[in-house]
Design a protein around this motif. Structure first.
Motif, PDB file in Angstrom:
ATOM      1  N   CYS A 235     -73.260  56.465 -35.090  1.00  0.00           N
ATOM      2  CA  CYS A 235     -72.130  56.770 -35.962  1.00  0.00           C
ATOM      3  C   CYS A 235     -70.943  55.881 -35.608  1.00  0.00           C
ATOM      4  CB  CYS A 235     -71.733  58.243 -35.841  1.00  0.00           C
ATOM      5  SG  CYS A 235     -70.421  58.696 -36.992  1.00  0.00           S
ATOM      6  N   LYS A 236     -70.436  55.155 -36.592  1.00  0.00           N
ATOM      7  CA  LYS A 236     -69.351  54.193 -36.372  1.00  0.00           C
ATOM      8  C   LYS A 236     -67.972  54.753 -36.713  1.00  0.00           C
ATOM      9  CE  LYS A 236     -72.203  50.762 -35.364  1.00  0.00           C
ATOM     10  NZ  LYS A 236     -73.500  51.338 -35.735  1.00  0.00           N
ATOM     11  N   ASN A 237     -67.921  55.879 -37.408  1.00  0.00           N
ATOM     12  CA  ASN A 237     -66.641  56.376 -37.909  1.00  0.00           C
ATOM     13  C   ASN A 237     -66.339  57.763 -37.357  1.00  0.00           C
ATOM     14  OD1 ASN A 237     -66.278  54.109 -39.816  1.00  0.00           O
ATOM     15  ND2 ASN A 237     -68.006  55.034 -40.894  1.00  0.00           N
ATOM     16  N   LEU A 238     -65.396  57.835 -36.422  1.00  0.00           N
ATOM     17  CA  LEU A 238     -64.959  59.094 -35.854  1.00  0.00           C
ATOM     18  C   LEU A 238     -63.440  59.127 -35.823  1.00  0.00           C
ATOM     19  CD1 LEU A 238     -67.564  58.228 -33.531  1.00  0.00           C
ATOM     20  CD2 LEU A 238     -67.374  60.711 -33.593  1.00  0.00           C
ATOM     21  N   SER A 239     -62.890  60.273 -36.166  1.00  0.00           N
ATOM     22  CA  SER A 239     -61.438  60.452 -36.120  1.00  0.00           C
ATOM     23  C   SER A 239     -61.108  61.776 -35.459  1.00  0.00           C
ATOM     24  CB  SER A 239     -60.859  60.441 -37.544  1.00  0.00           C
ATOM     25  OG  SER A 239     -59.503  60.856 -37.539  1.00  0.00           O
ATOM     26  N   ARG A 240     -60.054  61.779 -34.679  1.00  0.00           N
ATOM     27  CA  ARG A 240     -59.537  63.072 -34.196  1.00  0.00           C
ATOM     28  C   ARG A 240     -59.176  63.916 -35.409  1.00  0.00           C
ATOM     29  NH1 ARG A 240     -54.459  61.516 -31.407  1.00  0.00           N
ATOM     30  NH2 ARG A 240     -54.583  59.902 -33.011  1.00  0.00           N
ATOM     31  N   ALA A 241     -59.410  65.222 -35.287  1.00  0.00           N
ATOM     32  CA  ALA A 241     -59.190  66.085 -36.448  1.00  0.00           C
ATOM     33  C   ALA A 241     -58.587  67.417 -36.032  1.00  0.00           C
ATOM     34  CB  ALA A 241     -60.510  66.312 -37.188  1.00  0.00           C
ATOM     35  N   ARG A 242     -57.901  68.041 -36.986  1.00  0.00           N
ATOM     36  CA  ARG A 242     -57.418  69.411 -36.765  1.00  0.00           C
ATOM     37  C   ARG A 242     -57.633  70.204 -38.051  1.00  0.00           C
ATOM     38  NH1 ARG A 242     -52.421  70.873 -38.782  1.00  0.00           N
ATOM     39  NH2 ARG A 242     -51.199  69.199 -39.755  1.00  0.00           N
ATOM     40  N   ALA A 243     -57.976  71.474 -37.879  1.00  0.00           N
ATOM     41  CA  ALA A 243     -58.231  72.332 -39.029  1.00  0.00           C
ATOM     42  C   ALA A 243     -56.916  72.679 -39.717  1.00  0.00           C
ATOM     43  CB  ALA A 243     -58.947  73.592 -38.587  1.00  0.00           C
ATOM     44  N   ILE A 244     -56.931  72.650 -41.040  1.00  0.00           N
ATOM     45  CA  ILE A 244     -55.769  73.043 -41.838  1.00  0.00           C
ATOM     46  C   ILE A 244     -56.007  74.403 -42.471  1.00  0.00           C
ATOM     47  CG2 ILE A 244     -54.365  72.450 -43.860  1.00  0.00           C
ATOM     48  CD1 ILE A 244     -54.988  69.515 -43.253  1.00  0.00           C
ATOM     49  N   SER A 245     -57.198  74.580 -43.024  1.00  0.00           N
ATOM     50  CA  SER A 245     -57.608  75.829 -43.651  1.00  0.00           C
ATOM     51  C   SER A 245     -59.123  75.813 -43.719  1.00  0.00           C
ATOM     52  CB  SER A 245     -56.988  75.954 -45.049  1.00  0.00           C
ATOM     53  OG  SER A 245     -57.441  74.892 -45.886  1.00  0.00           O
ATOM     54  N   PRO A 246     -59.764  76.924 -44.078  1.00  0.00           N
ATOM     55  CA  PRO A 246     -61.227  76.903 -44.198  1.00  0.00           C
ATOM     56  C   PRO A 246     -61.676  75.811 -45.174  1.00  0.00           C
ATOM     57  CG  PRO A 246     -60.433  79.166 -44.241  1.00  0.00           C
ATOM     58  CD  PRO A 246     -59.206  78.296 -44.282  1.00  0.00           C
ATOM     59  N   GLY A 247     -62.541  74.929 -44.683  1.00  0.00           N
ATOM     60  CA  GLY A 247     -63.038  73.862 -45.536  1.00  0.00           C
ATOM     61  C   GLY A 247     -62.125  72.664 -45.658  1.00  0.00           C
ATOM     62  N   VAL A 249     -59.759  69.779 -43.254  1.00  0.00           N
ATOM     63  CA  VAL A 249     -59.271  69.272 -41.980  1.00  0.00           C
ATOM     64  C   VAL A 249     -58.394  68.056 -42.232  1.00  0.00           C
ATOM     65  CG1 VAL A 249     -61.329  70.048 -40.721  1.00  0.00           C
ATOM     66  CG2 VAL A 249     -61.234  67.711 -41.608  1.00  0.00           C
ATOM     67  N   GLU A 250     -57.561  67.757 -41.253  1.00  0.00           N
ATOM     68  CA  GLU A 250     -56.772  66.526 -41.287  1.00  0.00           C
ATOM     69  C   GLU A 250     -57.404  65.533 -40.313  1.00  0.00           C
ATOM     70  OE1 GLU A 250     -52.215  64.836 -40.741  1.00  0.00           O
ATOM     71  OE2 GLU A 250     -52.679  66.923 -40.211  1.00  0.00           O
ATOM     72  N   ALA A 251     -57.775  64.360 -40.824  1.00  0.00           N
ATOM     73  CA  ALA A 251     -58.327  63.290 -39.984  1.00  0.00           C
ATOM     74  C   ALA A 251     -57.148  62.467 -39.479  1.00  0.00           C
ATOM     75  CB  ALA A 251     -59.294  62.432 -40.784  1.00  0.00           C
ATOM     76  N   LEU A 252     -56.764  62.707 -38.235  1.00  0.00           N
ATOM     77  CA  LEU A 252     -55.517  62.150 -37.711  1.00  0.00           C
ATOM     78  C   LEU A 252     -55.552  60.628 -37.622  1.00  0.00           C
ATOM     79  CD1 LEU A 252     -54.973  64.781 -34.874  1.00  0.00           C
ATOM     80  CD2 LEU A 252     -53.922  64.755 -37.146  1.00  0.00           C
ATOM     81  N   ASP A 253     -56.682  60.065 -37.239  1.00  0.00           N
ATOM     82  CA  ASP A 253     -56.765  58.614 -37.084  1.00  0.00           C
ATOM     83  C   ASP A 253     -56.923  57.885 -38.417  1.00  0.00           C
ATOM     84  OD1 ASP A 253     -56.594  58.657 -34.236  1.00  0.00           O
ATOM     85  OD2 ASP A 253     -58.688  59.326 -34.173  1.00  0.00           O
ATOM     86  N   TRP A 254     -57.350  58.606 -39.445  1.00  0.00           N
ATOM     87  CA  TRP A 254     -57.514  57.991 -40.760  1.00  0.00           C
ATOM     88  C   TRP A 254     -56.350  58.289 -41.691  1.00  0.00           C
ATOM     89  CZ3 TRP A 254     -63.143  60.265 -41.323  1.00  0.00           C
ATOM     90  CH2 TRP A 254     -63.972  59.647 -40.363  1.00  0.00           C
ATOM     91  N   GLY A 255     -55.438  59.180 -41.250  1.00  0.00           N
ATOM     92  CA  GLY A 255     -54.251  59.479 -42.045  1.00  0.00           C
ATOM     93  C   GLY A 255     -54.551  60.152 -43.362  1.00  0.00           C
ATOM     94  N   CYS A 256     -55.497  61.101 -43.376  1.00  0.00           N
ATOM     95  CA  CYS A 256     -55.836  61.750 -44.645  1.00  0.00           C
ATOM     96  C   CYS A 256     -56.359  63.157 -44.391  1.00  0.00           C
ATOM     97  CB  CYS A 256     -56.875  60.935 -45.416  1.00  0.00           C
ATOM     98  SG  CYS A 256     -58.417  60.657 -44.504  1.00  0.00           S
ATOM     99  N   GLU A 323     -56.671  45.674 -37.632  1.00  0.00           N
ATOM    100  CA  GLU A 323     -57.225  47.005 -37.376  1.00  0.00           C
ATOM    101  C   GLU A 323     -57.793  47.604 -38.658  1.00  0.00           C
ATOM    102  OE1 GLU A 323     -54.196  49.358 -35.616  1.00  0.00           O
ATOM    103  OE2 GLU A 323     -54.235  48.292 -33.699  1.00  0.00           O
ATOM    104  N   HIS A 324     -58.863  48.395 -38.505  1.00  0.00           N
ATOM    105  CA  HIS A 324     -59.476  49.045 -39.647  1.00  0.00           C
ATOM    106  C   HIS A 324     -59.657  50.530 -39.357  1.00  0.00           C
ATOM    107  CE1 HIS A 324     -62.939  48.251 -37.008  1.00  0.00           C
ATOM    108  NE2 HIS A 324     -63.518  49.286 -37.598  1.00  0.00           N
ATOM    109  N   HIS A 325     -59.827  51.315 -40.418  1.00  0.00           N
ATOM    110  CA  HIS A 325     -60.054  52.749 -40.267  1.00  0.00           C
ATOM    111  C   HIS A 325     -61.535  53.109 -40.340  1.00  0.00           C
ATOM    112  CE1 HIS A 325     -55.753  52.959 -41.802  1.00  0.00           C
ATOM    113  NE2 HIS A 325     -55.710  53.691 -40.703  1.00  0.00           N
ATOM    114  N   LEU A 326     -62.262  52.492 -41.273  1.00  0.00           N
ATOM    115  CA  LEU A 326     -63.639  52.881 -41.543  1.00  0.00           C
ATOM    116  C   LEU A 326     -64.560  51.671 -41.569  1.00  0.00           C
ATOM    117  CD1 LEU A 326     -63.085  55.395 -44.477  1.00  0.00           C
ATOM    118  CD2 LEU A 326     -63.648  55.990 -42.119  1.00  0.00           C
TER     119      LEU A 326
END
Length: 359
Positions: A235-247, A249-256, A323-326
């Motif tokens: 797997c080449k694409n990993l981002s730190r994430a935090r849950a916002i609500s059920p279903g 998440v915020e992908a912190l490293d991808w800004g979305c 730098e790239h995100h994905l």
């Protein structure tokens, strides 16, 4: 027939600690160099002695540290194919295949060698010496020698690593044919992800001597249990994430923010998606109403004969940092459809393709 392993062996930098069982579905043992893969096979074959634990094959105990059982390699009925084949250079193909058959009558030995030469496609080479054979032929002779003793388990250590691309394809087909009729425990050590997936029914991921994942290959690839296993399975694409609500998440490293289909018993620490699961929206007019669709720009690309790897930056054009995100992978046919479109392109990260990982 089953192979059961529960051993510990101290190595120079870490401890090999492996506990698993293998049945009649080939088991690929995947991991980086130095993870303990070859040592695991050598312990099963009896070429190395574990410090603790036990090994059993078809109900027979081969090794038990507490009971002081240590069956010699020649009596374990485990056929081992070494990484560089280890053929005897002074023996012919016939003599190499027959090496473990000393106890058989001469006629029976001859019949078995002839049958195995045919099965592994080396008929006609019986009088040749290893130096006269191609790499693929040497590999097939080594496989025939491993099968000659009618082993109760087959242990293969990087069997394709020394071959060029053309020979690798031929020998891989030979191994698949062998596994289909063998129906006994097979352990295939490799560090090649695609090879592990194609040849194994189950997957064991080894990292610094410990089992990081074990199970059906589809499940390990679809839902790796950790960031480490995700990376080891490509797997080449990993981002730190935090849950916002059920279903969501915020992908912190991808800004979305991402809609996800996976439920997590524990809070997700990372979001991930495999490169070949990233999709591209046909046109910018189609992007507005879809979930997980984001504008992107091409930072750079890398080409193989059949596929293109695209390094993408989300939300804004790339800068001088490069730098790239994905990282996305597409076929050359698909690449031709959108390569000349003006930027921004739009990627879609399907909620079903995103998987969440714990800390």
């Amino acid at each position: 027939m089953a192979l059961e392993v529960q051993i510990v062996k101290r190595l120079r930098d870490f401890e090999l600690d492996a506990s698993f069982s293998a049945g009649d579905s080939p088991l690929s043992v995947l991991g980086p160099s130095g993870a303990g893969k070859t040592m695991l096979l050598r312990c099963i074959a009896g070429l190395e002695r574990p410090d603790r634990g036990w090994i059993a094959l078809d109900g027979t105990v081969l090794f038990d540290a507490e009971r002081h059982i240590d069956v010699p390699p020649r009596r374990r009925r485990a056929g081992m194919l070494f990484q560089h084949y280890a053929l005897f250079p002074h023996r012919t193909v016939r003599e190499n295949i027959a090496f473990g058959l000393h106890d058989l009558p001469r006629e029976e030995r001859g019949r078995r060698v002839a049958a195995l030469a045919g099965r592994t496609h080396v008929t006609g080479l019986e009088q040749c010496y290893p130096k006269e054979l191609s790499g693929g032929e040497q590999q097939r002779v080594a496989l025939a020698r491993a099968l000659a003793i009618e082993p109760k388990a087959l242990l293969l250590d990087e069997p394709l690593s020394a071959l060029d691309t053309h020979l690798r394809s031929q020998v891989e087909a030979q191994l698949q044919e062998t596994f289909a009729s063998y129906r006994r425990p097979v352990l295939l050590v490799t560090h090649n992800i695609e090879e592990a997936y194609r040849l194994g029914g189950e997957l064991l991921v080894l990292s610094r001597g410990r089992i990081a994942a074990f199970g059906a290959k589809e499940e390990v690839f679809r839902r790796p249990p950790s960031v480490e296993v995700a990376r080891l399975t490509g797997c080449k694409n990993l981002s730190r994430a935090r849950a916002i609500s059920p279903g969501m998440v915020e992908a912190l490293d991808w800004g979305c923010r991402l809609r996800v289909a996976q439920d997590m018993a524990r809070p997700a620490a990372y979001a991930a998606i495999r490169a070949h699961h990233i999709g591209f929206v046909e046109s910018s007019s189609d992007a507005g109403g879809e979930e997980n669709v984001f504008p992107c720009w091409l930072v750079r690309s890398s080409e193989t004969p059949f596929r293109i790897t695209l390094y993408l930056r989300l939300h804004r054009p790339p800068d001088s940092s490069g730098e790239h995100h994905l990282q996305a992978e597409v076929s050359k046919e698909k690449w031709q459809l959108f390569r000349d479109r003006p930027f921004p392109w739009h990627v879609r990260l399907s909620p079903e393709a995103i998987f969440l990982l714990p800390e």
